[in-house]
Design a protein around this motif. Structure first.
Motif, PDB file in Angstrom:
ATOM      1  N   ARG A   4     -98.797  24.867  25.492  1.00 50.48           N
ATOM      2  CA  ARG A   4     -99.294  26.162  25.928  1.00 50.48           C
ATOM      3  C   ARG A   4     -98.486  26.606  27.125  1.00 50.48           C
ATOM      4  O   ARG A   4     -98.224  25.844  28.025  1.00 50.48           O
ATOM      5  CB  ARG A   4    -100.757  26.042  26.310  1.00 50.48           C
ATOM      6  N   GLU A  25     -96.046  30.769  20.269  1.00 45.93           N
ATOM      7  CA  GLU A  25     -95.507  29.440  20.534  1.00 45.93           C
ATOM      8  C   GLU A  25     -95.692  28.553  19.304  1.00 45.93           C
ATOM      9  O   GLU A  25     -96.759  28.500  18.712  1.00 45.93           O
ATOM     10  CB  GLU A  25     -96.192  28.827  21.756  1.00 45.93           C
ATOM     11  N   TYR A  71     -98.643  25.898  18.184  1.00 43.99           N
ATOM     12  CA  TYR A  71     -99.941  26.282  17.639  1.00 43.99           C
ATOM     13  C   TYR A  71     -99.948  26.368  16.110  1.00 43.99           C
ATOM     14  O   TYR A  71    -101.000  26.424  15.498  1.00 43.99           O
ATOM     15  CB  TYR A  71    -100.360  27.656  18.169  1.00 43.99           C
ATOM     16  N   THR A 117     -99.276  37.332  26.243  1.00 48.37           N
ATOM     17  CA  THR A 117     -98.750  36.523  27.336  1.00 48.37           C
ATOM     18  C   THR A 117     -97.730  37.304  28.141  1.00 48.37           C
ATOM     19  O   THR A 117     -97.668  37.197  29.350  1.00 48.37           O
ATOM     20  CB  THR A 117     -98.102  35.235  26.784  1.00 48.37           C
ATOM     21  N   TRP A 167     -95.076  38.527  23.195  1.00 51.73           N
ATOM     22  CA  TRP A 167     -95.529  37.143  23.053  1.00 51.73           C
ATOM     23  C   TRP A 167     -97.059  37.139  23.003  1.00 51.73           C
ATOM     24  O   TRP A 167     -97.716  37.576  23.944  1.00 51.73           O
ATOM     25  CB  TRP A 167     -95.042  36.313  24.212  1.00 51.73           C
ATOM     26  N   ASP A 198    -100.676  35.155  22.717  1.00 52.57           N
ATOM     27  CA  ASP A 198    -101.364  33.893  22.996  1.00 52.57           C
ATOM     28  C   ASP A 198    -102.518  33.769  22.001  1.00 52.57           C
ATOM     29  O   ASP A 198    -103.515  34.478  22.123  1.00 52.57           O
ATOM     30  CB  ASP A 198    -101.902  33.878  24.418  1.00 52.57           C
TER      31      ASP A 198
END
Length: 151
Positions: free
Chosen positions: A3, A35, A38, A129, A143, A145
């Protein structure tokens, strides 16, 4: 699962910028990334079964190797026009949860390595993010999250 910290910093052990890998994908004309830590897998859209009385961003569920997987349309969440795509990014389960979640995407691109100190967090908000600017083509990539996107 890895993370990105809310405020990316340098690696304290050697003062070098941290790097991470993200998967880029398209929603309409916009490029997004998440990312890679995940993600469990990427699959093609199969027949989705709609479920009555669910929020508008839930397109339905699908059977993924014998497991019910909830399919989320990020275009609805982020107010992007257009039909949903034919790819699904399936996420790893959260610890202690049996729920499987997949995001619809129009197109899934490559995995890229990025420096976390290059993420512009001035536009961060719910589920976002920050912005990654790709130096090779001056493209902006949003990005996401996945832990803070309301599903």
């Amino acid at each position: 699962m890895s993370r990105l910290a809310p405020n990316p910093t340098t690696d304290e052990s050697n003062d070098r910028p941290q790097e991470t890998h993200v998967l880029e994908f398209d929603l309409g004309e916009e490029r997004f990334c998440v990312e890679i830590g995940y993600i469990a897998e990427i699959v093609n859209t199969k027949r989705l079964r709609t479920i009555p009385n669910t929020p508008p961003h839930i397109e339905g569920v699908m059977d993924l190797r014998g497991e019910t997987t909830k399919i989320v349309n990020l275009k609805t969440i982020f107010d992007i026009d257009g039909e949903f795509g034919d790819r699904i990014i399936v996420f790893k389960r959260k610890r202690g949860s049996n729920e499987r979640i997949g995001w619809l995407a129009d197109e899934v691109h490559q995995v890229r390595e990025i420096r976390t100190d290059a993420v512009d967090q001035s536009v961060a908000g719910e589920g976002i993010t920050g912005i990654v600017r790709r130096e090779d083509d001056d493209e902006f990539v949003v990005w996401i999250d996945p832990t803070s996107v309301t599903v």
